[in-house]
Design an enzyme around this catalytic site. Structure first.
Site, PDB file in Angstrom:
ATOM      1  N   VAL A  11      29.454  13.434 -27.396  1.00 24.99           N
ATOM      2  CA  VAL A  11      30.735  13.444 -26.688  1.00 24.99           C
ATOM      3  C   VAL A  11      31.520  12.157 -26.938  1.00 24.99           C
ATOM      4  CG1 VAL A  11      31.765  13.340 -24.374  1.00 24.99           C
ATOM      5  CG2 VAL A  11      30.135  15.119 -24.940  1.00 24.99           C
ATOM      6  N   PHE A 156      34.632  19.809 -22.743  1.00 26.03           N
ATOM      7  CA  PHE A 156      34.215  21.192 -22.999  1.00 26.03           C
ATOM      8  C   PHE A 156      33.852  21.440 -24.462  1.00 26.03           C
ATOM      9  CE2 PHE A 156      36.989  21.234 -19.274  1.00 26.03           C
ATOM     10  CZ  PHE A 156      36.173  21.885 -18.353  1.00 26.03           C
ATOM     11  N   ARG A 158      32.068  22.027 -27.982  1.00 23.05           N
ATOM     12  CA  ARG A 158      30.795  22.671 -28.327  1.00 23.05           C
ATOM     13  C   ARG A 158      30.246  22.003 -29.574  1.00 23.05           C
ATOM     14  NH1 ARG A 158      33.351  28.232 -29.514  1.00 23.05           N
ATOM     15  NH2 ARG A 158      34.914  26.737 -30.183  1.00 23.05           N
ATOM     16  N   LYS A 208      33.419  22.012 -14.651  1.00 26.30           N
ATOM     17  CA  LYS A 208      32.520  21.884 -15.810  1.00 26.30           C
ATOM     18  C   LYS A 208      31.207  22.657 -15.577  1.00 26.30           C
ATOM     19  CE  LYS A 208      30.494  20.528 -19.486  1.00 26.30           C
ATOM     20  NZ  LYS A 208      30.834  21.130 -20.766  1.00 26.30           N
ATOM     21  N   GLY A 270      18.845  37.780 -27.552  1.00 28.05           N
ATOM     22  CA  GLY A 270      18.487  36.547 -28.271  1.00 28.05           C
ATOM     23  C   GLY A 270      17.249  35.892 -27.696  1.00 28.05           C
ATOM     24  N   CYS A 277      23.142  20.900 -22.958  1.00 31.41           N
ATOM     25  CA  CYS A 277      23.997  21.155 -21.786  1.00 31.41           C
ATOM     26  C   CYS A 277      23.544  22.315 -20.895  1.00 31.41           C
ATOM     27  CB  CYS A 277      25.434  21.378 -22.237  1.00 31.41           C
ATOM     28  SG  CYS A 277      26.142  19.871 -22.914  1.00 31.41           S
TER      29      CYS A 277
HETATM   30  P1  NAD Z   1      23.923  11.446 -26.005  1.00 35.36           P
HETATM   31  O1  NAD Z   1      22.598  11.317 -25.393  1.00 35.36           O
HETATM   32  O2  NAD Z   1      24.068  12.075 -27.360  1.00 35.36           O
HETATM   33  O3  NAD Z   1      24.621   9.998 -26.083  1.00 35.36           O
HETATM   34  C1  NAD Z   1      24.656   9.085 -25.048  1.00 35.36           C
HETATM   35  C2  NAD Z   1      24.809   7.685 -25.642  1.00 35.36           C
HETATM   36  O4  NAD Z   1      25.040   6.754 -24.574  1.00 35.36           O
HETATM   37  C3  NAD Z   1      23.576   7.178 -26.388  1.00 35.36           C
HETATM   38  O5  NAD Z   1      23.954   6.801 -27.702  1.00 35.36           O
HETATM   39  C4  NAD Z   1      23.106   5.946 -25.559  1.00 35.36           C
HETATM   40  O6  NAD Z   1      22.578   4.927 -26.373  1.00 35.36           O
HETATM   41  C5  NAD Z   1      24.404   5.527 -24.902  1.00 35.36           C
HETATM   42  N1  NAD Z   1      24.268   4.739 -23.640  1.00 35.36           N
HETATM   43  C6  NAD Z   1      23.547   5.045 -22.536  1.00 35.36           C
HETATM   44  N2  NAD Z   1      23.751   4.119 -21.577  1.00 35.36           N
HETATM   45  C7  NAD Z   1      24.613   3.214 -22.082  1.00 35.36           C
HETATM   46  C8  NAD Z   1      25.214   2.017 -21.574  1.00 35.36           C
HETATM   47  N3  NAD Z   1      24.985   1.578 -20.333  1.00 35.36           N
HETATM   48  N4  NAD Z   1      26.045   1.322 -22.379  1.00 35.36           N
HETATM   49  C9  NAD Z   1      26.305   1.754 -23.620  1.00 35.36           C
HETATM   50  N5  NAD Z   1      25.778   2.880 -24.156  1.00 35.36           N
HETATM   51  C10 NAD Z   1      24.937   3.588 -23.400  1.00 35.36           C
HETATM   52  O7  NAD Z   1      24.811  12.240 -24.952  1.00 35.36           O
HETATM   53  P2  NAD Z   1      25.909  13.398 -25.209  1.00 35.36           P
HETATM   54  O8  NAD Z   1      25.287  14.648 -25.715  1.00 35.36           O
HETATM   55  O9  NAD Z   1      27.062  12.804 -25.932  1.00 35.36           O
HETATM   56  O10 NAD Z   1      26.339  13.673 -23.694  1.00 35.36           O
HETATM   57  C11 NAD Z   1      27.012  12.728 -22.928  1.00 35.36           C
HETATM   58  C12 NAD Z   1      27.502  13.404 -21.647  1.00 35.36           C
HETATM   59  O11 NAD Z   1      28.465  14.427 -21.985  1.00 35.36           O
HETATM   60  C13 NAD Z   1      26.406  14.116 -20.861  1.00 35.36           C
HETATM   61  O12 NAD Z   1      26.691  14.024 -19.505  1.00 35.36           O
HETATM   62  C14 NAD Z   1      26.541  15.565 -21.313  1.00 35.36           C
HETATM   63  O13 NAD Z   1      26.075  16.471 -20.347  1.00 35.36           O
HETATM   64  C15 NAD Z   1      28.043  15.689 -21.469  1.00 35.36           C
HETATM   65  N6  NAD Z   1      28.479  16.730 -22.417  1.00 35.36           N
HETATM   66  C16 NAD Z   1      27.794  16.911 -23.583  1.00 35.36           C
HETATM   67  C17 NAD Z   1      28.239  17.872 -24.480  1.00 35.36           C
HETATM   68  C18 NAD Z   1      27.489  18.109 -25.766  1.00 35.36           C
HETATM   69  O14 NAD Z   1      27.772  19.117 -26.426  1.00 35.36           O
HETATM   70  N7  NAD Z   1      26.576  17.243 -26.170  1.00 35.36           N
HETATM   71  C19 NAD Z   1      29.382  18.645 -24.198  1.00 35.36           C
HETATM   72  C20 NAD Z   1      30.074  18.404 -23.010  1.00 35.36           C
HETATM   73  C21 NAD Z   1      29.604  17.436 -22.119  1.00 35.36           C
END
Ligand code: NAD
Length: 451
Positions: A11, A156, A158, A208, A270, A277
């Protein structure tokens, strides 16, 4: 605008690159120096289509840089977006990364005289921004919300089409503590052509969760119906859904052409949903709801149906080839869906673990997710290859788990030529059953049971 983004995962990095590409000045912050160095060298730490090419451009144009120094980043920005992980741990959402990040932001805020907006983009259970995040920032900064801005802007996108989803959003939800915070966030998205939904902080958070629970619900509903079809026998659930989606309230006819809404792609048998998520968000909403004295029966059913599906793949394989022990089994696809390297909660991981427990020699294949797979499962009976031919060669069974195009293109004749026993279980219903059977394969899939 000048923006800093804390957390450069799927994200944070996609948001940063896309916001920089539409003209904002972005600083991406991550605790991990290796990630920071990669980004500054135009190398994406994650696989996502189009991301690395765009990263290259915004780095060259000096619209984006990465740093581990939150103090410098906040001094040089007017909005800080929180995009750190919010995993599910010990029966609830784990807000430790959010709290740590809010505290670091609060400390920096104390030293800053200019107005600064803090926006939570991570998925957090309703109430988190206006209680936990606000309280931590207020305590660390010794300032009251209002003197700094506070917003909640759920994401949102994907995985697999994250860049397109970010650049062409269907809606932008902005939950704001006050009007000033809302205006700042709305300016950030001025250039995007999408309706802006203005809400309070906790409604934005709930939108969300409701979106993810709704989509997960469709998948589990489809799997529940598929399992009923299998129990009765002689019904292919694919035919059932083809009949369902022609309903005028689902498919629409435009100038003689039938248009199927995107939602219909979830109405398919599936081997279960995975990813970073749906599973964790449905679980977190469920536990949050129970803490608020309401037992969410639908969410419970979504999760328990989803647990069944990977196990069904194994039962079906045993139905085709009998005892699994000692046999070479090919697993086609490990990523939780195509076009990503993300294996978090992937059905394939659950399937591989069961196969290994049952004594199989597992050959897993994936175009992008093998490095993550190797970190997740260490087992001398697990072999990894990017080439499906290595996995299928001399195998006595194959399980299609992720619908990567390269696997969908495998011809029945290739299965027959390569495999010792050409027996295929289709966990995503990508192959034509009739064609597979006529070619002489043993073939079955989720949602089919013929005697
Ligand atoms: P991720 O685990 O891929 O990345 C998180 C990053 O944050 C890591 O690189 C970590 O090193 C860094 N981090 C953690 N604490 C930190 C701090 N204090 N200072 C600096 N960096 C720090 O996470 P993601 O998949 O990108 O998801 C992030 C959020 O977005 C989550 O809440 C998730 O539910 C939400 N989200 C994810 C998606 C998706 O498709 N992955 C879609 C919508 C929402």
């Amino acid at each position: 605008m000048r923006i800093s983004i804390v957390g450069t995962g799927y994200v944070g990095l996609v948001s940063g690159v896309c916001l920089a590409s539409v003209g904002h000045d972005v600083i991406c912050i991550d605790k991990r120096e290796d990630i920071v160095n990669k980004i500054n060298s135009s190398v994406s730490p994650i696989y996502e289509p189009k991301l690395e090419e765009m990263l290259n451009v915004v780095i060259k144009e000096k619209k984006l840089s990465a740093s581990a120094d939150i103090s410098w980043a906040m001094k040089n920005s007017e909005i800080t977006i929180i995009a750190v992980g919010t995993p599910y741990k010990d029966g609830a959402i784990d807000l430790s990364y959010i709290k740590e990040c809010a505290r670091e932001i609060g400390v920096e805020l104390a030293a800053k005289n200019e107005y600064h907006v803090i926006c939570v983009k991570s998925t957090v259970v309703p109430g988190t921004t206006d209680t936990v995040v606000r309280a931590v920032i207020e305590e660390a900064s010794n300032k009251k919300a209002g003197s700094f801005g506070l917003a909640m802007n759920p994401e949102f996108l994907r995985e697999g089409c994250a860049v397109d989803d970010f650049i062409l959003p269907d809606r932008i939800v902005i939950g704001a503590y006050d009007e000033r915070s809302f205006e700042a966030m709305a300016s950030l998205y001025e250039i995007f052509d999408a309706p802006i939904i203005k809400t309070n902080l906790r409604t934005a958070e709930m939108i969300k969760y409701t979106s993810n629970a709704f989509l997960a619900n469709l998948i589990s509903f489809a799997n529940d119906i598929s399992n009923i079809c299998e129990s009765i026998g002689g019904i292919d659930a694919m035919d059932v859904f083809s009949g369902l989606i022609l309903d005028k309230r689902i498919a629409v006819s435009v100038e003689g052409k039938t248009i199927y809404p995107g939602l219909t792609q979830y109405l398919k048998p599936g081997c279960g949903f995975g990813g970073s998520c749906f599973p964790k968000d449905v679980k977190a909403l469920m536990s949050h709801s129970i803490n608020h004295f309401y037992y969410p029966k639908t969410l419970d059913a979504i999760l328990s149906i989803n647990e069944l599906q990977p196990k069904k793949m194994i039962e079906k394989l045993e139905g085709l080839i009998g005892e699994i022990r000692g046999k070479k089994i090919a697993v086609l696809g490990v990523a939780f869906k195509p076009d990503t390297d993300d294996i978090r909660e992937a059905s394939a991981i659950k399937i591989i673990k069961i196969l290994l427990e049952k004594g199989a020699k597992v050959f897993a294949c994936d175009p992008k997710a093998l490095a993550n797979t190797a970190k997740e499962i260490e087992n001398e009976m697990l072999f990894l290859s990017e080439d499906y031919r290595d996995a299928l060669s001399d195998a006595e069974g194959a399980l299609l788990v992720t619908s990567w195009q390269s696997f969908m293109d495998i011809k029945p004749s290739e299965f027959i030529q390569l495999m010792k026993t050409p027996a295929v279980v289709d966990g995503r219903r990508v192959y034509d059953r009739k064609v597979m059977l006529e070619a002489g394969l043993q073939y079955t899939g989720i949602g089919i049971k013929y005697q």
